[in-house]
Motif scaffolding. Structure first.
Motif, PDB file in Angstrom:
ATOM      1  N   GLY A  12      -0.072   0.573 -10.066  1.00 27.73           N
ATOM      2  CA  GLY A  12      -0.170   1.076  -8.702  1.00 27.73           C
ATOM      3  C   GLY A  12      -1.560   0.883  -8.124  1.00 27.73           C
ATOM      4  O   GLY A  12      -1.718   0.435  -6.982  1.00 27.73           O
ATOM      5  N   LEU A  13      -2.575   1.200  -8.907  1.00 32.64           N
ATOM      6  CA  LEU A  13      -3.954   1.023  -8.447  1.00 32.64           C
ATOM      7  C   LEU A  13      -4.293  -0.456  -8.254  1.00 32.64           C
ATOM      8  O   LEU A  13      -4.921  -0.840  -7.259  1.00 32.64           O
ATOM      9  CB  LEU A  13      -4.919   1.653  -9.455  1.00 32.64           C
ATOM     10  CG  LEU A  13      -4.981   3.182  -9.463  1.00 32.64           C
ATOM     11  CD1 LEU A  13      -5.692   3.682 -10.722  1.00 32.64           C
ATOM     12  CD2 LEU A  13      -5.687   3.707  -8.217  1.00 32.64           C
ATOM     13  N   TYR A  14      -3.875  -1.278  -9.205  1.00 33.82           N
ATOM     14  CA  TYR A  14      -4.230  -2.709  -9.160  1.00 33.82           C
ATOM     15  C   TYR A  14      -3.540  -3.415  -7.989  1.00 33.82           C
ATOM     16  O   TYR A  14      -4.189  -4.162  -7.243  1.00 33.82           O
ATOM     17  CB  TYR A  14      -3.860  -3.386 -10.472  1.00 33.82           C
ATOM     18  CG  TYR A  14      -4.220  -4.855 -10.513  1.00 33.82           C
ATOM     19  CD1 TYR A  14      -5.554  -5.268 -10.396  1.00 33.82           C
ATOM     20  CD2 TYR A  14      -3.243  -5.830 -10.683  1.00 33.82           C
ATOM     21  CE1 TYR A  14      -5.887  -6.627 -10.431  1.00 33.82           C
ATOM     22  CE2 TYR A  14      -3.569  -7.177 -10.719  1.00 33.82           C
ATOM     23  CZ  TYR A  14      -4.891  -7.568 -10.599  1.00 33.82           C
ATOM     24  OH  TYR A  14      -5.223  -8.904 -10.628  1.00 33.82           O
ATOM     25  N   ARG A  15      -2.259  -3.162  -7.814  1.00 31.06           N
ATOM     26  CA  ARG A  15      -1.541  -3.841  -6.731  1.00 31.06           C
ATOM     27  C   ARG A  15      -1.987  -3.345  -5.359  1.00 31.06           C
ATOM     28  O   ARG A  15      -2.047  -4.118  -4.405  1.00 31.06           O
ATOM     29  CB  ARG A  15      -0.026  -3.689  -6.949  1.00 31.06           C
ATOM     30  CG  ARG A  15       0.443  -4.556  -8.095  1.00 31.06           C
ATOM     31  CD  ARG A  15       1.840  -4.298  -8.593  1.00 31.06           C
ATOM     32  NE  ARG A  15       2.061  -5.108  -9.800  1.00 31.06           N
ATOM     33  CZ  ARG A  15       3.071  -4.964 -10.624  1.00 31.06           C
ATOM     34  NH1 ARG A  15       3.988  -4.025 -10.403  1.00 31.06           N
ATOM     35  NH2 ARG A  15       3.186  -5.739 -11.700  1.00 31.06           N
ATOM     36  N   VAL A  39       0.831  -1.205   0.000  1.00 35.99           N
ATOM     37  CA  VAL A  39       0.000   0.000   0.000  1.00 35.99           C
ATOM     38  C   VAL A  39       0.868   1.257   0.000  1.00 35.99           C
ATOM     39  O   VAL A  39       0.605   2.211  -0.745  1.00 35.99           O
ATOM     40  CB  VAL A  39      -0.959  -0.005   1.215  1.00 35.99           C
ATOM     41  CG1 VAL A  39      -1.693   1.337   1.337  1.00 35.99           C
ATOM     42  CG2 VAL A  39      -1.972  -1.141   1.090  1.00 35.99           C
ATOM     43  N   GLU A  40       1.918   1.256   0.821  1.00 33.80           N
ATOM     44  CA  GLU A  40       2.794   2.435   0.895  1.00 33.80           C
ATOM     45  C   GLU A  40       3.515   2.688  -0.426  1.00 33.80           C
ATOM     46  O   GLU A  40       3.616   3.826  -0.885  1.00 33.80           O
ATOM     47  CB  GLU A  40       3.801   2.259   2.033  1.00 33.80           C
ATOM     48  CG  GLU A  40       3.200   2.368   3.415  1.00 33.80           C
ATOM     49  CD  GLU A  40       2.497   3.692   3.651  1.00 33.80           C
ATOM     50  OE1 GLU A  40       3.081   4.741   3.335  1.00 33.80           O
ATOM     51  OE2 GLU A  40       1.353   3.684   4.135  1.00 33.80           O
ATOM     52  N   ASP A  41       4.024   1.609  -1.044  1.00 35.64           N
ATOM     53  CA  ASP A  41       4.736   1.790  -2.315  1.00 35.64           C
ATOM     54  C   ASP A  41       3.796   2.259  -3.423  1.00 35.64           C
ATOM     55  O   ASP A  41       4.158   3.105  -4.246  1.00 35.64           O
ATOM     56  CB  ASP A  41       5.420   0.483  -2.725  1.00 35.64           C
ATOM     57  CG  ASP A  41       6.832   0.389  -2.167  1.00 35.64           C
ATOM     58  OD1 ASP A  41       7.233   1.288  -1.411  1.00 35.64           O
ATOM     59  OD2 ASP A  41       7.529  -0.589  -2.487  1.00 35.64           O
ATOM     60  N   CYS A  42       2.606   1.697  -3.451  1.00 33.64           N
ATOM     61  CA  CYS A  42       1.636   2.117  -4.474  1.00 33.64           C
ATOM     62  C   CYS A  42       1.199   3.560  -4.255  1.00 33.64           C
ATOM     63  O   CYS A  42       0.951   4.298  -5.221  1.00 33.64           O
ATOM     64  CB  CYS A  42       0.431   1.172  -4.478  1.00 33.64           C
ATOM     65  SG  CYS A  42       0.825  -0.484  -5.084  1.00 33.64           S
ATOM     66  N   LYS A  43       1.127   3.940  -2.998  1.00 37.66           N
ATOM     67  CA  LYS A  43       0.789   5.343  -2.683  1.00 37.66           C
ATOM     68  C   LYS A  43       1.831   6.284  -3.280  1.00 37.66           C
ATOM     69  O   LYS A  43       1.490   7.319  -3.869  1.00 37.66           O
ATOM     70  CB  LYS A  43       0.723   5.516  -1.161  1.00 37.66           C
ATOM     71  CG  LYS A  43       0.412   6.923  -0.704  1.00 37.66           C
ATOM     72  CD  LYS A  43       0.400   6.991   0.815  1.00 37.66           C
ATOM     73  CE  LYS A  43       0.212   8.414   1.313  1.00 37.66           C
ATOM     74  NZ  LYS A  43       0.251   8.478   2.808  1.00 37.66           N
TER      75      LYS A  43
END
Length: 314
Positions: A268-271, A252-256
């Protein structure tokens, strides 16, 4: 020493290593530090403090080059020679954190604070490790910790709360340097040399992903981001590794971060949606799925995820 002359003395080799490090040539810096260490050890001179500095410097080069395990070894040697030095403690803590050895990182951050509680990077690291250990072990996380050494008073350098009046310029400079070591992820002004090295580390991470070695890949991606935190795909690549390692909050942090750089980044949204599903945060998961379907309405993987989450969110 002229620019074309090959460094030969310990001092010259150390300076050559420092110069390479400043230019982002971390592999070559490690080579020079290694030569200086070998020469000093062969001389038979006591020079434990000088040797400790060389090992600590090589550790700094290793961690920038993604070699966290080698960094830990060198910091341990440096601390055996001169105990309770802040720089090797902080560098080893950063390496442990990159390897997700949070208990060991916590101990080093706390030890550094006993030596000098004015090092903000150590406070920040302690807070991160506390959060990570609570998520990993729950309320009894302290019982899982190794023993934290008690630093003698003679080694404590700055135990009073720091203030602009009584903190020396050298102490402020040292704290600033250590903050750079552990907070380079926030940097977006990477030099061309740093960007090139970051790209090479990213490609090494990609190779580890293909081999299924996600922990090694995380190590390389982390080192890459320390050099250039503006590369969106490095965050989404590391998020993929964290998914495989079931480190969902890290995903979540990395995708953020990836979405901060590119708000419509599909990976980013999918993961993040995948991680939020595992964390049972179905409301946030659905929000990401809806955003994805607006961008790629025919994406079958997203449609499948939507159907899976729909069962749980009724």
């Amino acid at each position: 020493m002229s620019p074309s002359a090959r460094p030969t003395s310990v001092a010259e080799l150390k300076q050559a290593g420092n110069d390479c490090y400043k230019r982002g040539q971390y592999g070559q810096a490690a080579v020079y530090y290694s030569e200086a260490i070998k020469k000093l050890e062969a001389s038979g001179k006591s020079g434990r403090e000088q040797l400790s500095i060389l090992y600590s410097n090589r550790a700094a080069a290793f961690i920038k080059d993604g070699q966290c395990s080698e960094c830990i070894k060198d910091c341990t040697v440096a601390l055996e020679m001169v105990p309770y030095e802040v720089k090797p403690l902080m560098r080893r803590a950063t390496a442990y954190e990159s390897l997700e050895r949070y208990s060991m990182a916590y101990v080093d951050y706390k030890t550094a604070l006993q030596v000098d509680n004015g090092v903000q990077a150590a406070h920040d690291g302690t807070n991160r490790m506390t959060k990570a250990l609570m998520e990993q072990y729950g309320p009894g996380w302290r019982e899982k910790l190794p023993k934290i050494p008690s630093v003698p008073l003679s080694a404590q350098k700055n135990w009073q709360s720091p203030s602009p009046v009584n903190v020396s310029a050298d102490e402020n400079k040292k704290a600033s340097e250590l903050q750079k070591d552990s907070k380079r992820l926030q940097s977006t002004g990477a030099t061309p040399e740093a960007k090139a090295h970051a790209k090479a580390l990213k490609e090494e991470g990609n190779a580890f992903v293909k081999q299924g070695d996600f922990k090694k890949a995380v190590e390389k991606y982390t080192a890459s981001l320390q050099l250039d935190s503006s590369e969106c795909t490095t965050y989404t690549n590391r998020a993929l590794c964290y998914l495989s390692l079931k480190q969902y909050r890290a995903v979540v942090e990395d995708c953020k971060e990836a979405l901060r750089l590119d708000p419509k980044n599909v990976k980013g949204l999918y993961r993040r949606a995948q991680a939020l599903k595992e964390l049972k945060d179905y409301k946030a998961c659905n929000a990401d799925i809806n955003s994805l379907l607006k961008i790629e309405p025919e994406n079958t993987a997203v449609q499948k995820l939507f159907q899976e989450v729909k069962k749980f969110s009724k």
